[in-house]
Design an enzyme around this catalytic site. Structure first.
Site, PDB file in Angstrom:
ATOM      1  N   ASP A   1     -43.664 -51.648  -5.255  1.00 53.02           N
ATOM      2  CA  ASP A   1     -43.598 -53.107  -5.066  1.00 53.02           C
ATOM      3  C   ASP A   1     -44.846 -53.680  -4.410  1.00 53.02           C
ATOM      4  OD1 ASP A   1     -41.079 -53.360  -6.194  1.00 53.02           O
ATOM      5  OD2 ASP A   1     -40.012 -53.211  -4.291  1.00 53.02           O
TER       6      ASP A   1
ATOM      7  N   HIS B   1     -31.215 -62.519  -2.336  1.00 54.60           N
ATOM      8  CA  HIS B   1     -29.907 -61.881  -2.533  1.00 54.60           C
ATOM      9  C   HIS B   1     -28.980 -62.528  -1.507  1.00 54.60           C
ATOM     10  CE1 HIS B   1     -32.697 -58.548  -3.598  1.00 54.60           C
ATOM     11  NE2 HIS B   1     -31.762 -58.138  -4.434  1.00 54.60           N
TER      12      HIS B   1
ATOM     13  N   HIS C   1     -41.262 -51.777 -12.572  1.00 50.02           N
ATOM     14  CA  HIS C   1     -40.158 -51.110 -13.273  1.00 50.02           C
ATOM     15  C   HIS C   1     -40.618 -50.661 -14.657  1.00 50.02           C
ATOM     16  CE1 HIS C   1     -36.896 -53.446 -10.785  1.00 50.02           C
ATOM     17  NE2 HIS C   1     -37.749 -52.777 -10.036  1.00 50.02           N
TER      18      HIS C   1
ATOM     19  N   GLU D   1     -39.879 -56.650 -14.525  1.00 48.33           N
ATOM     20  CA  GLU D   1     -40.650 -56.332 -13.313  1.00 48.33           C
ATOM     21  C   GLU D   1     -41.721 -55.318 -13.692  1.00 48.33           C
ATOM     22  OE1 GLU D   1     -38.647 -55.974  -9.581  1.00 48.33           O
ATOM     23  OE2 GLU D   1     -39.894 -54.285  -8.975  1.00 48.33           O
TER      24      GLU D   1
ATOM     25  N   ASP E   1     -40.901 -60.344 -12.468  1.00 47.74           N
ATOM     26  CA  ASP E   1     -40.993 -59.936 -11.075  1.00 47.74           C
ATOM     27  C   ASP E   1     -42.396 -59.377 -10.924  1.00 47.74           C
ATOM     28  OD1 ASP E   1     -38.640 -60.850 -10.100  1.00 47.74           O
ATOM     29  OD2 ASP E   1     -37.771 -58.885  -9.624  1.00 47.74           O
TER      30      ASP E   1
ATOM     31  N   ASP F   1     -40.966 -47.199  -6.956  1.00 42.22           N
ATOM     32  CA  ASP F   1     -41.124 -48.646  -7.015  1.00 42.22           C
ATOM     33  C   ASP F   1     -41.828 -49.093  -5.729  1.00 42.22           C
ATOM     34  OD1 ASP F   1     -40.715 -51.167  -8.041  1.00 42.22           O
ATOM     35  OD2 ASP F   1     -38.592 -51.277  -7.541  1.00 42.22           O
TER      36      ASP F   1
ATOM     37  N   GLU G   1     -32.441 -57.573 -15.204  1.00 37.75           N
ATOM     38  CA  GLU G   1     -33.713 -56.959 -14.778  1.00 37.75           C
ATOM     39  C   GLU G   1     -33.677 -55.458 -15.018  1.00 37.75           C
ATOM     40  OE1 GLU G   1     -34.988 -58.128 -10.811  1.00 37.75           O
ATOM     41  OE2 GLU G   1     -36.067 -56.248 -10.583  1.00 37.75           O
TER      42      GLU G   1
HETATM   43  C1  XLS Z   1     -35.366 -53.491  -7.109  1.00 38.36           C
HETATM   44  C2  XLS Z   1     -35.318 -54.791  -7.765  1.00 38.36           C
HETATM   45  C3  XLS Z   1     -34.649 -55.884  -6.958  1.00 38.36           C
HETATM   46  C4  XLS Z   1     -34.284 -57.036  -7.851  1.00 38.36           C
HETATM   47  C5  XLS Z   1     -33.287 -57.975  -7.260  1.00 38.36           C
HETATM   48  O1  XLS Z   1     -36.079 -52.595  -7.499  1.00 38.36           O
HETATM   49  O2  XLS Z   1     -36.603 -55.154  -8.133  1.00 38.36           O
HETATM   50  O3  XLS Z   1     -35.463 -56.286  -5.911  1.00 38.36           O
HETATM   51  O4  XLS Z   1     -35.406 -57.758  -8.237  1.00 38.36           O
HETATM   52  O5  XLS Z   1     -32.106 -57.365  -6.958  1.00 38.36           O
HETATM   53 NI    NI Z   2     -37.151 -57.024  -8.950  1.00 40.42          NI
HETATM   54 NI    NI Z   3     -38.043 -53.463  -8.112  1.00 39.26          NI
END
Ligand code: XLS
Ligand code: NI
Ligand code: NI
Length: 501
Positions: free
Chosen positions: A374, A141, A336, A333, A361, A372, A271
């Site tokens: 991650d 970013h 997500h 993602e 993602d 999330d 996304e």
């Molecule tokens: C957040 C998103 C973010 C995007 C990029 O949940 O995954 O990281 O991938 O802005």
């Molecule tokens: Ni993402």
């Molecule tokens: Ni995310």
């Protein structure tokens, strides 16, 4: 009195000098790692070698067990199927802080500031990390890589300074898989960016995306991402949803126009995510986003690519590749997708069959935690399903797999950054090997083909060509009598799938 004041001023100057004489750009506890000019000297990851493939039997945590970049699977090198990328924000800006707790990670190169010098040092760490891992792509970013200034002009010039260094460090091999603008952290974006109720914020967001696209283009980025973290609402009682969605569409149109203007050929990727931070995000999932693109005419021409002579088409059960020639694709993602109540495989397939699968993602959620999280993917079954979609899509290029994934809060060693990526890469590499086995074996495809074989008939052909009217179908129903309905063979399908893992 005047003398005393003079003395005070002088002694303050001395203190000021002493404070400034300590190199500002190097963390305090680094001893010999700080050079005279305050720049970091030597390696960021001493003791971590270049990560190599050692095969499944190795016990070395700093080696690939399944990912063998040059090995050919289904006619392509593993590195070309997988096109991995490191996410700068998690790996170099993640602190381990969560809503209940303070940061837990103190990387040795961090000095606790958000200065330009610190941003540059982090950038150097990023490229050493990529080189040691053998990964040629990174994602960022705008605000991860350079600090905000007091004005937009100052912020842009901060960004330019760090980007110039990134360009130099990239060399001729490393490129951004994608860049994006961070439109969710600053308080001005509290009501959204392109869907904010404030025109000034909409304009600010546009200016930020304009700059982020320029920078991505300058660095040779292959895609540009829109993740609308705050493009959504908390309650419909104060929200004009129709107007907000119209604004979002106009914003994306302007992005397309600007992309063309600057000659940026990268794919624009949307996304989806259902919520977090907003209660309801507009790009809920692949299907919702697809409908939004369709409503606003943002999908391009579609084309079925079916070349019976291509080895690839033969391998993937003769499926046709559905290509969308528009500007937008989706960045799915996995975490997500599961937050929206689907599996990752579901959203990948929804994107793929609509010609919109552009990037992944690569992360995973936790079945017991509803946000999330991650995490790096470790489930071989999930990875195999992901890779089945990717192979059927003919790969992801110019997209790839971005590790939008972070260490757990409790993982605090520098080497954990490497171990996490190696594990994520190996998981997907294993998924690729398994998916290739399933495709080469062909019995799963055969099971599916058989299941629909009643449509491989004259009447089936007419139905699929849109030429069977209700009278014809009624005739078939009356003449054929009660249809014989076959088993779905789910357990057999699962057995075949498991046997490839
Ligand atoms: C957040 C998103 C973010 C995007 C990029 O949940 O995954 O990281 O991938 O802005
Ligand atoms: Ni993402
Ligand atoms: Ni995310």
């Amino acid at each position: 009195m005047a003398g005393r004041i003079l003395l005070l001023v002088l002694s303050m100057n001395v203190i000021f000098f002493i404070v400034n004489a300590v190199p500002e750009t190097c963390p305090a506890d680094l001893g010999e790692k700080c050079g005279v000019d305050g720049e970091w000297e030597g390696e960021f990851f001493p003791g971590i070698p270049k990560i190599k493939y050692e095969g499944p039997s190795t016990k070395n945590p700093l080696a690939y067990k399944w990912y063998n970049a040059e090995e050919v699977i289904l006619g392509e090198k593993m590195k070309d199927w997988l096109r991995f990328s490191v996410a700068f924000w998690h790996t170099f800006r993640g602190t381990g802080a969560d809503p209940f707790g303070a940061p837990t990670k103190y990387w040795p190169w961090e000095d606790g500031t958000n200065s330009i010098a610190m941003a540059k040092r982090r950038m150097r760490a990023n490229f050493e990390f990529l080189n040691k891992l053998g990964v040629d792509r990174w994602c960022f970013h705008d605000r991860d890589i350079a600090p905000d200034g007091k004005t937009l002009q100052e912020t842009n010039s901060n960004l330019d300074e760090v980007v110039a260094l990134a360009k130099e460090l990239q060399g001729d091999k490393i490129r951004p898989l994608w860049g994006t603008a961070q439109l969710f952290m600053h308080p001005r974006y509290m009501h959204g960016a392109a869907t904010s109720s404030e025109l000034g914020v909409y304009a600010f967001a546009a200016a930020q995306v304009k700059k982020a696209m320029e920078v991505t283009h300058y660095l040779g980025g292959e895609n540009y991402v829109f993740w609308g973290g705050r493009e959504g609402y908390q309650t419909l009682l104060n929200t004009d949803m129709e107007r907000e969605l119209d604004h979002l569409a106009r914003f994306l149109e302007a992005a397309v126009a600007y992309k063309k203007k600057i000659g940026f050929n990268g794919t624009l990727l949307i996304e989806p995510k259902p919520q977090e931070p907003t209660k309801h995000q507009y790009d809920w999932d692949a299907a919702t986003t697809l409908n939004f693109l369709r409503k606003y005419g943002l999908l391009g021409e579609f084309q079925y690519l079916s070349d019976p002579n291509s080895a690839f088409q033969m391998i993937v059960d003769n499926s046709v590749v559905f290509v969308n020639h528009g500007e937008f694709k989706l960045n799915i993602e996995c975490n997500h997708a599961t937050l929206s109540g689907h599996s990752c495989h579901h959203d990948l397939e929804t994107a793929r069959i609509n010609g919109l699968l552009g990037n992944i993602d690569a992360n995973t959620g936790d079945p017991q935690v509803g946000w999330d999280t991650d995490q790096f993917m470790t489930d071989i079954g999930e990875a195999t399903m992901v890779m089945l979609s990717v192979i059927k899509n003919g790969g992801l290029a110019p997209g790839g797999f971005n590790f939008d994934a972070k260490l757990r809060r409790e993982s605090t060693d520098v080497e954990d950054l490497f171990i996490a990526h190696i594990s994520g890469m190996d998981t997907l590499a294993r998924g690729l090997r398994n998916a290739a086995k399933l495709i080469e074996d062909g019995s799963l495809a055969e099971l599916v083909r058989k299941r629909y074989s009643s449509f491989d008939t004259e009447l089936g052909g007419q139905i699929e060509a849109g030429k069977a009217d209700f009278e014809m179908l009624e005739k078939k129903a009356m003449e054929g009598g009660e249809p014989k309905v076959a088993s779905a063979k789910q357990e057999l399908a699962e057995m075949i799938f498991q046997s490839a893992l």
